[in-house]
Write a protein that holds these residues in place. Structure first.
Motif, mmCIF file in Angstrom:
data_model
loop_
_atom_site.group_PDB
_atom_site.id
_atom_site.type_symbol
_atom_site.label_atom_id
_atom_site.label_comp_id
_atom_site.label_asym_id
_atom_site.label_seq_id
_atom_site.Cartn_x
_atom_site.Cartn_y
_atom_site.Cartn_z
ATOM 1 N N GLU A 170 0.598 -1.206 -0.138
ATOM 2 C CA GLU A 170 -0.273 -0.428 -0.081
ATOM 3 C C GLU A 170 1.421 1.156 -0.090
ATOM 4 O OE1 GLU A 170 -2.445 2.554 3.275
ATOM 5 O OE2 GLU A 170 -2.299 0.297 3.017
ATOM 6 N N THR A 171 2.069 1.046 0.623
ATOM 7 C CA THR A 171 2.688 2.863 1.136
ATOM 8 C C THR A 171 3.635 2.296 -0.698
ATOM 9 O OG1 THR A 171 4.032 1.382 2.202
ATOM 10 C CG2 THR A 171 2.119 2.976 2.837
ATOM 11 N N ASN A 172 4.039 1.413 -0.853
ATOM 12 C CA ASN A 172 4.582 1.323 -2.222
ATOM 13 C C ASN A 172 4.162 2.797 -3.234
ATOM 14 O OD1 ASN A 172 6.813 0.480 -1.023
ATOM 15 N ND2 ASN A 172 6.433 -1.747 -1.718
ATOM 16 N N VAL A 173 3.033 1.998 -2.959
ATOM 17 C CA VAL A 173 2.408 2.355 -4.139
ATOM 18 C C VAL A 173 1.519 4.516 -3.574
ATOM 19 C CG1 VAL A 173 0.081 3.194 -5.559
ATOM 20 C CG2 VAL A 173 0.929 0.772 -4.220
ATOM 21 N N CYS A 174 1.660 4.743 -2.384
ATOM 22 C CA CYS A 174 1.310 6.061 -1.512
ATOM 23 C C CYS A 174 2.800 7.010 -2.572
ATOM 24 C CB CYS A 174 1.263 5.680 -0.294
ATOM 25 S SG CYS A 174 0.022 5.126 0.369
ATOM 26 N N ASN A 175 3.894 6.395 -2.001
ATOM 27 C CA ASN A 175 5.109 6.840 -2.718
ATOM 28 C C ASN A 175 4.799 7.276 -4.197
ATOM 29 O OD1 ASN A 175 6.458 6.264 0.010
ATOM 30 N ND2 ASN A 175 7.381 4.244 -1.417
ATOM 31 N N ASN A 176 4.358 6.769 -5.429
ATOM 32 C CA ASN A 176 4.167 7.019 -6.467
ATOM 33 C C ASN A 176 2.643 7.798 -6.413
ATOM 34 O OD1 ASN A 176 5.793 4.882 -6.464
ATOM 35 N ND2 ASN A 176 4.824 4.402 -8.829
ATOM 36 N N ARG A 196 14.412 0.108 2.132
ATOM 37 C CA ARG A 196 14.475 0.987 1.041
ATOM 38 C C ARG A 196 13.011 1.257 1.177
ATOM 39 N NH1 ARG A 196 12.893 -2.385 -2.483
ATOM 40 N NH2 ARG A 196 13.542 -1.290 -4.399
ATOM 41 N N GLY A 197 11.974 1.124 1.294
ATOM 42 C CA GLY A 197 10.386 1.464 0.962
ATOM 43 C C GLY A 197 10.982 2.698 1.444
ATOM 44 N N LEU A 198 11.610 3.570 2.893
ATOM 45 C CA LEU A 198 11.890 4.819 3.813
ATOM 46 C C LEU A 198 12.317 5.274 2.841
ATOM 47 C CD1 LEU A 198 10.933 6.360 6.599
ATOM 48 C CD2 LEU A 198 12.679 4.951 7.445
ATOM 49 N N GLY A 199 13.615 5.129 2.009
ATOM 50 C CA GLY A 199 14.473 6.046 1.893
ATOM 51 C C GLY A 199 13.294 6.386 0.197
ATOM 52 N N PHE A 200 12.103 5.977 -0.683
ATOM 53 C CA PHE A 200 11.315 6.766 -1.390
ATOM 54 C C PHE A 200 10.521 7.235 -1.196
ATOM 55 C CE2 PHE A 200 13.711 3.093 -3.735
ATOM 56 C CZ PHE A 200 13.574 3.158 -5.302
ATOM 57 N N ALA A 201 10.424 6.958 0.917
ATOM 58 C CA ALA A 201 8.875 7.998 0.966
ATOM 59 C C ALA A 201 9.220 8.771 1.397
ATOM 60 C CB ALA A 201 8.815 6.711 2.147
ATOM 61 N N ILE A 202 10.342 9.046 2.119
ATOM 62 C CA ILE A 202 11.242 10.432 2.577
ATOM 63 C C ILE A 202 11.867 11.111 1.474
ATOM 64 C CG2 ILE A 202 13.914 11.235 3.897
ATOM 65 C CD1 ILE A 202 13.234 8.859 5.679
ATOM 66 N N LYS A 255 10.379 16.387 -2.109
ATOM 67 C CA LYS A 255 10.154 16.349 -3.607
ATOM 68 C C LYS A 255 8.567 17.568 -3.077
ATOM 69 C CE LYS A 255 8.698 13.323 -5.997
ATOM 70 N NZ LYS A 255 8.342 13.197 -7.407
ATOM 71 N N VAL A 256 7.973 16.812 -1.899
ATOM 72 C CA VAL A 256 6.777 18.220 -1.179
ATOM 73 C C VAL A 256 7.034 19.798 -0.705
ATOM 74 C CG1 VAL A 256 4.698 18.189 -0.381
ATOM 75 C CG2 VAL A 256 5.243 15.872 -1.493
ATOM 76 N N PHE A 257 8.048 18.883 -0.221
ATOM 77 C CA PHE A 257 9.149 19.958 0.606
ATOM 78 C C PHE A 257 9.376 21.676 -0.508
ATOM 79 C CE2 PHE A 257 9.721 17.869 4.716
ATOM 80 C CZ PHE A 257 9.031 18.449 5.490
ATOM 81 N N TYR A 258 10.270 20.649 -1.563
ATOM 82 C CA TYR A 258 10.468 21.314 -2.816
ATOM 83 C C TYR A 258 9.566 22.063 -3.268
ATOM 84 C CZ TYR A 258 13.162 22.559 -6.986
ATOM 85 O OH TYR A 258 13.563 23.424 -8.018
ATOM 86 N N TYR A 259 8.443 21.808 -3.184
ATOM 87 C CA TYR A 259 7.357 22.334 -4.524
ATOM 88 C C TYR A 259 6.933 23.010 -3.785
ATOM 89 C CZ TYR A 259 2.892 23.012 -6.335
ATOM 90 O OH TYR A 259 1.592 23.310 -6.740
ATOM 91 N N PHE A 302 16.369 14.610 1.179
ATOM 92 C CA PHE A 302 16.852 14.812 0.119
ATOM 93 C C PHE A 302 18.070 13.776 0.503
ATOM 94 C CE2 PHE A 302 14.618 17.798 -2.727
ATOM 95 C CZ PHE A 302 13.499 16.595 -3.175
ATOM 96 N N LEU A 303 19.785 14.532 1.124
ATOM 97 C CA LEU A 303 20.385 13.813 2.201
ATOM 98 C C LEU A 303 19.724 12.482 3.112
ATOM 99 C CD1 LEU A 303 21.639 17.133 2.929
ATOM 100 C CD2 LEU A 303 22.801 15.692 1.362
ATOM 101 N N THR A 304 19.188 12.202 3.266
ATOM 102 C CA THR A 304 18.599 11.107 4.014
ATOM 103 C C THR A 304 18.260 9.951 3.490
ATOM 104 O OG1 THR A 304 17.738 12.664 6.269
ATOM 105 C CG2 THR A 304 17.702 10.455 5.834
ATOM 106 N N ALA A 305 17.108 10.071 2.436
ATOM 107 C CA ALA A 305 17.193 9.491 1.308
ATOM 108 C C ALA A 305 18.111 8.680 0.134
ATOM 109 C CB ALA A 305 15.858 9.535 0.211
ATOM 110 N N ILE A 306 19.175 9.740 0.262
ATOM 111 C CA ILE A 306 20.250 9.024 -0.876
ATOM 112 C C ILE A 306 21.028 8.279 0.152
ATOM 113 C CG2 ILE A 306 22.481 9.633 -1.718
ATOM 114 C CD1 ILE A 306 21.515 12.804 -2.594
ATOM 115 N N ASP A 307 21.476 8.847 1.887
ATOM 116 C CA ASP A 307 22.217 7.745 2.954
ATOM 117 C C ASP A 307 21.465 6.491 2.577
ATOM 118 O OD1 ASP A 307 23.717 9.857 2.600
ATOM 119 O OD2 ASP A 307 23.493 10.205 4.936
ATOM 120 N N ILE A 308 19.855 6.357 2.976
ATOM 121 C CA ILE A 308 19.838 5.000 2.899
ATOM 122 C C ILE A 308 19.540 4.178 1.326
ATOM 123 C CG2 ILE A 308 17.055 4.169 3.442
ATOM 124 C CD1 ILE A 308 15.993 6.547 5.339
#
Length: 736
Positions: free
Chosen positions: A170-176, A208-214, A219-223, A234-240
């Motif tokens: 469910e949350t994998n799709v939420c990321n998209n 892995r999924g947490l990395g994509f979610a963060i 992206k929302v913060f950037y918007y 972005f830095l946290t996601a890249i590290d994960i």
């Protein structure tokens, strides 16, 4: 298959389960474990598990963006699945191949493979994989700019995941979906979705999924122009992603961080992370990320006044974009009918679901109608049979006490009441047959004697009309069959009644002819022939329809419900046969059918009782109709039975708690508490009669349809009461 092989398969299963569970936290362990499973599968030459191991390896290598090796594993897996016709294994392989194609921007090929895998997953109702494929298809739609279809696919994927339920799916799709909401300019909704995903990913420990979610939240913060928060995410996601060896996620995070640095004017930092992203996208053939990196680098060098480098990146950007987009456009246009076909199938499936709901609703309404009809019949049966019980019981009691003209009057009363009972029975029997509830209940029976009994039932009626009635029976007197005597009597009695009814002179002949004698069965032709008025050929089909009389109601003199032959037709059908008719107007008719009856050995029947076995026995009678209670008490007293009488179920239970009875006779329809509830209390609550036989004595024939009633009572005696049956039932009860 040897025990050793079975043990090896169990081990392989465990290895594959462990590998799959580790994929979100330690992908290289997953690869190592899946390779062990593959080695063991090849050692025992098990094609199914070789294919499954290869499929898992394909998935894990796709995760680390080793797309070429992943594709090879998937194609090899299919070669093992095809010989064993493992469609689901093939679907898994197609999913991996389709995902590789769309991740390397070959959308049209990816879509083909994914749609084929979705077809198979739907066939086997594999919800887990349906959700995965719907997400991937939604991603393709989103990449192609078809946001409406992307939203539909994501929504479908989430709905399926919640059915299982599977939080990670469910949350994998939420990321998209969060990213899609940004494209639709709905940042608040996007933030709600991605925050939900992050909280659940932490709960399930899907790193892995947490990395994509963060990354998605960044992206929302950037918007929203919250650049500090975006940078942190972005830095946290890249590290994960680097820790979990997720190259695609790393490349995406680096690209987005480069865009952010460019926005903030930190050009050197931007170039550094974009070059790193570009290296990953080149190595792993991530065309779309590669093109985006070329475009941002062109803009950066243009702003930095480095025209030569800017033009180089612009040229590469345009060239790459043109080659990819043109190819995609042509291919997608060629295959867009596939997309439309998929949508059409979805619409048809939805229509089918709506249609099924309508059918279910109609079935419920029909069930409700049947219930109401049964309730009505239950009430009518009770209301008609209750006074009939009084009439027939009085006749039975008085029969031995009157003579002369009074006896003839009594016989006329008996005939009238029996005729009324037959009409009620016809209606109730037809209703049961019409609802397909009736079934044969065969028992050991002497057919010759049964035919004699049926003949005797109709002798007086025929003779009173001046008609001869004869039985021609060539069945051996010693031969017994498995017969449902009640239904066979109904068939022949209805045919004989009709024959007598429509014959004014001459007679009626009943015949039983042995057509064929087999080892275990006999084939018998049964017929009823009369010399009556006959039937026109055009009316023969119509006479078997319910409530049909050939002559108009106002002119016919024979009476009846018009259900007799309709019942005969259904009962004969129940015996696996068909009723046939031969008839000539003014010369008579013959109704006949052929049955195959199973032969059985005869059973010795004990002589009838002398009505003294019940003397001194104590019975509790629950009956609210005064005349019926008076008559039943009279019958019982003739047999020396002592009776306590109550008028409702509440009193019956009260009496049951005070003393022990030899048996209890319980009416069903009574005020304050009905017989069912009273019997339930007697059988389950503390009293002197929890083991006492309880018999339903009821005018409600629908009691036989009530499973609860059948389980509660030790037997059911229908009104009007058959005196012999009542005595036999009670006598048998005290012997047990």
């Amino acid at each position: 298959m040897t025990i050793r092989n079975l043990q090896d398969i169990d081990t392989i299963k465990l290895l594959l389960e462990d590998a799959y569970s580790e994929r979100t936290s330690n992908i290289y362990n997953s690869i190592k474990t899946a390779n062990r499973a593959l080695k063991m599968s090849k050692a025992i030459a098990n094609k199914t598990y070789i294919g499954r191991s290869l499929n898992q390896l394909a998935l894990y290598h796709m995760i680390i963006s080793d797309f070429e090796l992943s594709k090879n594993y998937s194609k090899e897996a299919i070669t093992y699945f095809k010989p064993v016709n493992d469609e689901q294994g093939i679907a898994d392989a197609n999913y991996s191949i389709g995902s590789i194609h769309y991740k390397t921007n070959n959308y049209h090929t990816g879509l083909k493979y994914l749609l084929e895998s979705l077809r198979i997953y739907r066939k086997y109702n594999d919800l887990h994989n349906q959700s995965k494929v719907e997400k991937a298809i939604g991603t393709i739609y989103e990449y192609m700019g078809d946001h409406d279809n992307a939203f539909k696919s994501y929504k479908s994927s989430i709905k399926i995941a919640r059915k299982i339920p599977d939080l990670n799916l469910e949350t994998n799709v939420c990321n998209n979906l969060s990213g899609l909401m940004l494209k639709k300019k709905k940042p608040l909704f996007a933030m709600q979705i991605i925050e939900h995903s992050i909280s659940k990913k932490r709960l399930t420990n899907d790193i892995r999924g947490l990395g994509f979610a963060i990354y998605g939240r960044g992206k929302v913060f950037y918007y929203k122009e919250d650049y500090e928060s975006a940078k942190s995410d972005f830095l946290t996601a890249i590290d994960i992603h680097k820790d979990t060896v997720e190259y695609l996620g790393t490349a995406m995070g680096l690209h987005k961080l480069g865009v952010l640095y460019f926005k903030l004017g930190a050009l050197e930092e931007a170039i550094a992370v974009l070059e790193e992203s570009l290296e990953l996208s080149r190595t792993h053939n991530m065309s779309m990320i590669k093109i985006k990196n070329y475009h941002i680098l062109y803009l950066i060098y243009k702003q930095n006044k480095n025209i030569e480098k800017a033009l180089d990146y612009l040229e590469i950007y345009l060239s790459e974009k043109e080659s990819v987009i043109n190819a995609q456009t042509l291919k997608v246009m060629e295959d867009y009918d596939l997309i439309n076909k998929m949508n059409k199938l979805e619409n048809e499936a939805e229509l089918q679901r709506v249609k099924q709901k309508s059918i279910d609703k109609k079935n419920k309404e029909e069930q409700r109608t049947v219930q109401l009809k049964q309730q009505f019949l239950s009430i009518m049966s009770h209301e008609i049979r209750t006074p009939l019980n009084a009439i027939t019981t009085i006749v039975s009691i008085l029969e031995k006490k009157v003579t002369g003209e009074n006896k003839e009057l009594l016989q006329s009363l008996q005939f009238a009441s029996n005729n009324l009972i037959n009409i009620v029975n016809d209606i109730l029997d037809f209703t049961k047959l019409d609802s397909r509830k009736s079934k044969l209940e065969p028992d050991n029976s002497n057919f010759y004697n049964l035919c004699d009994k049926i003949l005797n039932l109709h002798l007086n009626v025929a003779h009173n009309k001046g008609l001869d009635i004869v039985l021609e029976n060539d069945i051996s007197k010693a031969q017994n069959y498995l017969i449902d005597e009640t239904k066979m009597t109904q068939i022949l009695s209805n045919l004989i009644n009709n024959a007598i009814k429509f014959t004014d002179k001459g007679g009626v002949t009943i015949s039983a002819e042995l057509l064929e004698e087999k080892r275990t069965h006999d084939v018998i032709k049964l017929s009823v022939k009369d010399t009556g008025e006959g039937i026109l050929e055009k009316d023969i089909t119509e006479i078997f329809e319910s409530f049909t009389q050939v002559k108009p109601i106002m002119t016919r003199k024979q009476g009846g419900t018009g259900l007799g032959l309709a019942i005969v037709k259904r009962l004969v059908k129940l015996h696996g046969s068909d009723i046939k008719v031969k008839s000539k107007e003014h010369k008579g008719s013959e109704f006949y059918f052929i049955v195959e009856l199973e032969k059985v050995k005869s059973v010795t029947i004990k002589s009838s009782n002398s009505y003294n076995e019940l003397k001194g026995k104590l019975v509790l009678l629950a009956e609210d109709t005064p005349i019926n209670s008076m008559l039943i008490k009279k019958l019982l007293s003739n047999w020396g039975v002592i009776t306590d009488h109550v008028v409702n179920g509440k009193e019956a239970f009260k009496f049951a708690k005070q003393k022990h009875y030899d048996f209890i006779l319980m009416d069903i329809h009574m005020p304050e508490m009905n017989g069912l509830d009273a019997t339930h209390l007697i059988k389950t609550e503390k009293n002197f009669n929890s083991k006492t036989p309880v018999f339903a004595v009821t005018a409600d024939v629908m009691t036989n349809e009530n499973k609860e009633g059948l389980n509660l009572f030790d037997g059911i005696l229908l009104k009007p009461i058959e005196i012999e049956k009542l005595y036999t039932t009670l006598a048998n009860a005290i012997k047990q």
